[in-house]
Design an enzyme around this catalytic site. Structure first.
Site, PDB file in Angstrom:
ATOM      1  N   TYR A 130      11.568   1.118 -11.916  1.00  0.00           N
ATOM      2  CA  TYR A 130      12.828   1.867 -11.932  1.00  0.00           C
ATOM      3  C   TYR A 130      13.397   1.920 -13.347  1.00  0.00           C
ATOM      4  O   TYR A 130      14.208   1.096 -13.763  1.00  0.00           O
ATOM      5  CB  TYR A 130      13.797   1.288 -10.885  1.00  0.00           C
ATOM      6  CG  TYR A 130      13.412   1.813  -9.526  1.00  0.00           C
ATOM      7  CD1 TYR A 130      12.210   1.403  -8.940  1.00  0.00           C
ATOM      8  CD2 TYR A 130      14.167   2.763  -8.872  1.00  0.00           C
ATOM      9  CE1 TYR A 130      11.789   1.926  -7.734  1.00  0.00           C
ATOM     10  CE2 TYR A 130      13.757   3.293  -7.657  1.00  0.00           C
ATOM     11  CZ  TYR A 130      12.567   2.867  -7.097  1.00  0.00           C
ATOM     12  OH  TYR A 130      12.154   3.400  -5.904  1.00  0.00           O
ATOM     13  N   LYS A 183      -0.512  -4.410  -6.388  1.00  0.00           N
ATOM     14  CA  LYS A 183      -1.615  -3.598  -6.910  1.00  0.00           C
ATOM     15  C   LYS A 183      -2.245  -4.389  -8.061  1.00  0.00           C
ATOM     16  O   LYS A 183      -2.410  -3.891  -9.187  1.00  0.00           O
ATOM     17  CB  LYS A 183      -1.054  -2.239  -7.381  1.00  0.00           C
ATOM     18  CG  LYS A 183      -2.086  -1.229  -7.793  1.00  0.00           C
ATOM     19  CD  LYS A 183      -2.779  -0.553  -6.631  1.00  0.00           C
ATOM     20  CE  LYS A 183      -3.860   0.390  -7.117  1.00  0.00           C
ATOM     21  NZ  LYS A 183      -4.686   0.937  -6.040  1.00  0.00           N
ATOM     22  N   ASP A 216      -2.202   0.343  -1.484  1.00  0.00           N
ATOM     23  CA  ASP A 216      -2.767   1.552  -0.875  1.00  0.00           C
ATOM     24  C   ASP A 216      -3.429   1.229   0.457  1.00  0.00           C
ATOM     25  O   ASP A 216      -3.273   1.953   1.452  1.00  0.00           O
ATOM     26  CB  ASP A 216      -3.732   2.272  -1.833  1.00  0.00           C
ATOM     27  CG  ASP A 216      -4.653   1.325  -2.575  1.00  0.00           C
ATOM     28  OD1 ASP A 216      -4.197   0.253  -2.978  1.00  0.00           O
ATOM     29  OD2 ASP A 216      -5.832   1.649  -2.740  1.00  0.00           O
ATOM     30  N   ASP A 240      10.033   0.670  -1.704  1.00  0.00           N
ATOM     31  CA  ASP A 240      10.791   1.880  -1.386  1.00  0.00           C
ATOM     32  C   ASP A 240       9.934   2.809  -0.527  1.00  0.00           C
ATOM     33  O   ASP A 240      10.368   3.316   0.512  1.00  0.00           O
ATOM     34  CB  ASP A 240      11.177   2.564  -2.706  1.00  0.00           C
ATOM     35  CG  ASP A 240      12.172   3.677  -2.510  1.00  0.00           C
ATOM     36  OD1 ASP A 240      12.871   3.672  -1.480  1.00  0.00           O
ATOM     37  OD2 ASP A 240      12.260   4.562  -3.384  1.00  0.00           O
ATOM     38  N   ASP A 244      10.065   3.448   3.890  1.00  0.00           N
ATOM     39  CA  ASP A 244      10.309   4.760   4.525  1.00  0.00           C
ATOM     40  C   ASP A 244       9.215   5.032   5.559  1.00  0.00           C
ATOM     41  O   ASP A 244       9.482   5.577   6.632  1.00  0.00           O
ATOM     42  CB  ASP A 244      10.317   5.891   3.485  1.00  0.00           C
ATOM     43  CG  ASP A 244      11.716   6.140   2.935  1.00  0.00           C
ATOM     44  OD1 ASP A 244      12.559   5.221   3.023  1.00  0.00           O
ATOM     45  OD2 ASP A 244      11.982   7.235   2.402  1.00  0.00           O
TER      46      ASP A 244
END
Ligand code: ATP
Length: 352
Positions: A130, A183, A216, A240, A244
């Protein structure tokens, strides 16, 4: 408990009106003596004060016990020098709200795309990718030449440690299972540090089962078998996106409650955005914001050792389950009611 209430933009005013009614109802039923202080943010604040958020609002929020922030039109706020500050970023950064707690669960009677599940995504909320908040001043996204952009990702031991602790403490109250999502095969140093710190905190919680997944692959795992997960801890942007997905898998993005918590402050905030496509049409699902308000009451109750607040939080979750089972809800979750009627039925149920 004093709560500052900021309705926001788009579907914010409609869903916050329901949330305020719900807060007033649980305050009456459980004797919480909630004091709601109504103010403005987003476009309304820009119009009145020349900025989407102001320092005097921040001082008021700092002096209160909690904040309810409605969704704001963040995509339209581009130029901070014109007062167009992203309110969500502003409060998360200024109040150091480092833990974003995003539960996702299925509901009896609500068809969902996968089997029944109940999990929580614990998302680091102050650094990561961010670029508008991960440095003290300015932004960490740079136009190097007109065709080259560099965006920096910040990962610190301290932030990894505190988000890991939030996840493990939460897991102790639930299924005692933490999944670390990362990751580290590509971001070897940053996500390597994230995993190391999670594992270090894990040693303090020997009862908690720990596993880890590359982000992933995790997207496929949660779609295939979400019931395998309890608490998922991850860095800012991965959390984030993943949350969702889990909210939508539970039935609708409009069901995703979200609490932003720090050491001294907390902010309830719907998981979804301002949804301008449905604003003002009395169709928005208010449950995401209502559930977030429940989380805020639960946070306060736990911190201050106030059982009535914990009971109120529980009552909000139970009323949501009952409302969905009875079809007293909006169309996105199988009901036939508008936003306001959903709120009236919810309050009746709470006070029955
Ligand atoms: P923003 O720019 O503020 O992020 P957005 O529309 O791009 O807004 P969301 O608000 O997250 O992003 O909405 C994504 C989709 O989900 C939209 O089609 C919207 O109508 C739908 N949606 C979001 N929130 C709700 C809700 N509470 N009830 C019903 N549908 C919703």
């Amino acid at each position: 408990m004093k709560i500052v209430v900021l309705p926001g933009d788009g579907i914010g005013p409609e869903t916050m009106a329901v949330t305020v009614d719900v807060l007033e109802a649980v305050s009456r039923r459980f004797g919480l003596r909630l004091e709601l202080d109504h103010d403005v943010t987003g476009h309304e604040s820009l119009k009145r004060h020349g900025a989407t958020v102001t320092q005097s609002l921040l001082q008021k929020v700092k002096a209160a016990d909690g904040l309810m922030l409605g969704p704001t039109a963040t995509y339209e706020f581009k130029d901070e020098s014109k007062g167009e500050i992203n309110p969500s970023k502003f409060f998360r950064k200024e109040l150091d709200l480092y833990a974003n707690i995003r539960p996702a669960r299925t509901y009896p009677g609500l068809p969902n795309k996968v089997g029944a599940f109940d999990l929580v995504v614990v998302r680091e909320n102050t650094e990561g990718f961010y670029a508008d908040r991960n440095i003290a001043s300015g932004g960490s996204e740079m136009l190097i030449t007109k065709d080259v952009v560099v965006s920096l990702r910040r990962i610190t031991r301290e932030c990894c440690e505190r988000i890991a602790r939030s996840a493990f403490e939460l897991a102790m109250t639930r299924g005692k299972h933490v999944s670390i999502v990362h990751k580290a095969n590509v971001l070897r140093i940053g996500d390597g540090m994230f995993i190391d710190m999670c594992q270090a905190v894990a040693r303090e919680f020997p009862e908690v089962r720990v596993d880890d997944f590359i982000v992933d692959a995790m997207m496929a795992h949660v779609v295939r078998a979400p019931e395998r997960y309890d608490v998922i801890v991850t860095t800012n942007m991965f959390g984030d996106i993943l949350s969702d997905l889990t909210a939508e898998l539970s039935g609708s993005l409009g069901l995703g409650g979200s609490l932003n918590a720090g050491r001294d402050h907390a902010m309830g905030q719907a998981q979804h955005g301002s949804a301008p496509d449905i604003a003002g049409r009395d169709v928005a699902n208010p449950f995401s914001l209502v559930l977030s308000a429940g989380q805020l009451l639960g946070w306060h109750g736990q911190r201050k050792g106030l059982p009535d607040f914990l009971r109120a939080a529980q009552a909000i979750e139970e009323a949501t389950v009952a409302a969905i089972a009875a079809g007293d809800c909006t169309r996105d979750v199988g009901g036939k009611l508008g936003t306001a009627a959903t709120g009236r039925a919810f309050v009746q149920r709470l006070l029955a």
